[in-house]
Enzyme design. Structure first.
Site, mmCIF file in Angstrom:
data_model
loop_
_atom_site.group_PDB
_atom_site.id
_atom_site.type_symbol
_atom_site.label_atom_id
_atom_site.label_comp_id
_atom_site.label_asym_id
_atom_site.label_seq_id
_atom_site.Cartn_x
_atom_site.Cartn_y
_atom_site.Cartn_z
ATOM 1 N N LYS A 111 0.760 -1.234 -0.096
ATOM 2 C CA LYS A 111 0.061 -0.085 0.040
ATOM 3 C C LYS A 111 0.796 1.157 0.180
ATOM 4 O O LYS A 111 0.611 2.022 -0.732
ATOM 5 C CB LYS A 111 -0.969 -0.027 1.187
ATOM 6 C CG LYS A 111 -2.154 -1.146 0.976
ATOM 7 C CD LYS A 111 -3.314 -0.617 1.423
ATOM 8 C CE LYS A 111 -4.581 -1.319 1.022
ATOM 9 N NZ LYS A 111 -5.580 -2.182 2.189
ATOM 10 N N LYS A 194 -5.220 -9.756 -6.338
ATOM 11 C CA LYS A 194 -6.117 -10.364 -5.858
ATOM 12 C C LYS A 194 -7.510 -10.042 -6.229
ATOM 13 O O LYS A 194 -7.715 -8.520 -6.434
ATOM 14 C CB LYS A 194 -6.037 -10.120 -4.328
ATOM 15 C CG LYS A 194 -6.822 -11.034 -3.418
ATOM 16 C CD LYS A 194 -6.510 -10.629 -1.870
ATOM 17 C CE LYS A 194 -7.257 -9.467 -1.406
ATOM 18 N NZ LYS A 194 -7.221 -9.385 -0.154
ATOM 19 N N LYS A 197 -12.466 -6.114 -2.944
ATOM 20 C CA LYS A 197 -13.387 -5.499 -2.663
ATOM 21 C C LYS A 197 -13.129 -3.966 -2.711
ATOM 22 O O LYS A 197 -13.999 -3.238 -2.678
ATOM 23 C CB LYS A 197 -14.544 -5.802 -1.615
ATOM 24 C CG LYS A 197 -13.951 -5.407 -0.064
ATOM 25 C CD LYS A 197 -15.219 -6.118 0.857
ATOM 26 C CE LYS A 197 -14.814 -6.682 1.847
ATOM 27 N NZ LYS A 197 -13.696 -6.131 2.692
#
Ligand code: ATP
Ligand code: LTN
Length: 329
Positions: A111, A194, A197
């Protein structure tokens, strides 16, 4: 029964990846373990959340878990912020964790590389300590998670041992439980990533449990594959097809070996069409159950009684640690 605990962040709508990697296994575990599941809304705010969306996603997760078959009589389901001890213990654990350990966490590294270190907040950096607190408050033996979370559970083990060494045996050392299949469902449009969501740039690659079933069908039909046209499992060289095989196998309980046999003379189009229909029917079923759960208005009660049970355990544990540290008498 041994205790098991897991969490899910309300950072977006629940995905097929969450179902296959987590929820589906919980259905089995609820009969075999004393299962605690909570909605990690504090973890969610480590990246910006719109407040109305966050509330809606939190409620939707609870409703979808019940719709998928979690039984509130067997499972303790609660919201992280209903138990204040999570944030309290998390600060204590910050004091037992080294900067170097948090710096090595791949989720944080990914991140911070993506967003740039100056736009990363401290909450994201200390995220693993909050997760360790979530776990250690309840003394669970097993933590079922997707493989992206294994490193966090391993850090939790290290921190727990360190605290135990310093304060006496206060924590059970938990073990990660990674499913053999479906531990990492990949994006349909980029099978190197991946299915996530919270990745809004990747809507086509992600199937949400509340997607319009026909839209989901189209997403499967346009999933990225390779040009080889043979259907067999090879994660490295055929990541797209392997991912679809994994989804197919998980939704039908047909083994990947048997699927390879079944489709040995078929082309990608035929295979995808079958899977698209399976996914469509799966979503129709879940969504009708989801509607029934919302109509029955049981969610508030389920979350309240889950919180009451969790609070009792968490407050005892925190008090014990506070006493050992000289923070309470
Ligand atoms: P985000 O996409 O925001 O990172 P997430 O869905 O990865 O969120 P959670 O909502 O906390 O994270 O995940 C709940 C559970 O679902 C975890 O056990 C996680 O490992 C699992 N999970 C999430 N995505 C996948 C996936 N693509 N494949 C398999 N398991 C997954
Ligand atoms: N970090 C996890 C969600 C999570 C969790 C936990 C999972 C927060 N606290 C405690 C297991 C146990 C994730 O991103 N999936």
């Amino acid at each position: 029964m041994e205790r098991m605990l897991s969490g899910i962040k309300p950072t977006g709508q629940v995905t097929l990846g969450n179902y296959i990697g987590a929820i589906k296994n919980f259905l089995k575990y609820q009969d075999e373990y004393e299962l605690f599941i909570f909605i990690a809304n504090l973890h969610a705010i480590t990246v910006f959340q719109d407040k109305l969306e966050l509330k809606k996603n939190t409620k939707d997760i609870a409703a979808l878990y019940l719709a998928c078959g979690l039984d509130p009589k067997k499972v303790t389901l609660f919201i992280q912020t209903d138990i204040l001890e999570h944030a309290n213990l998390s600060f204590v654990l910050n004091c037992f964790t080294y900067m170097g350990e948090l710096n090595r966490m791949t989720q944080y590294k990914d991140k911070s590389q993506k967003l740039g270190e100056s736009s990363i907040n401290v909450g994201l950096f200390t995220y693993p300590d909050l997760m360790a607190a979530d776990i250690l408050l309840y003394d669970p033996k097993y933590i079922p998670v997707g493989d992206d979370q294994k490193q966090h559970v391993e850090l939790t083990r290290d921190i727990a041992s360190r605290v135990n060494n310093r304060l006496g045996n206060v924590f059970v050392i938990p073990e990660p439980l990674i499913p053999e299949n479906g531990a990492r469902i990949m994006s349909l449009s980029d099978p190197s990533k991946k299915m996530s969501k919270s990745d809004e740039s990747n809507d086509k690659g992600c199937i949400y449990l509340l997607d319009d079933p026909d839209v989901a069908k189209k997403k499967i039909m346009s999933a990225v594959t390779d040009s080889d046209a043979k259907i067999f499992f090879d994660r490295e060289n055929k990541p797209g097809i392997s991912n679809l095989l994994e989804i197919y196998s998980s939704l039908t309980d047909i083994s990947i070996k048997d699927l390879e046999k079944k489709y040995s003379n078929s082309n990608y189009g035929e295979f995808k069409k079958d899977l698209a229909n399976i996914v469509k029917n799966f979503l129709i079923d879940i969504q009708s159950k989801y509607k029934n759960v919302l109509d029955s208005k049981i969610i508030e009660d389920v979350l309240e009684s889950g919180a009451q049970k969790a609070r009792l355990i968490a407050s005892k544990k925190l008090n014990k640690i506070y006493k050992k540290l000289g923070l309470a008498s």
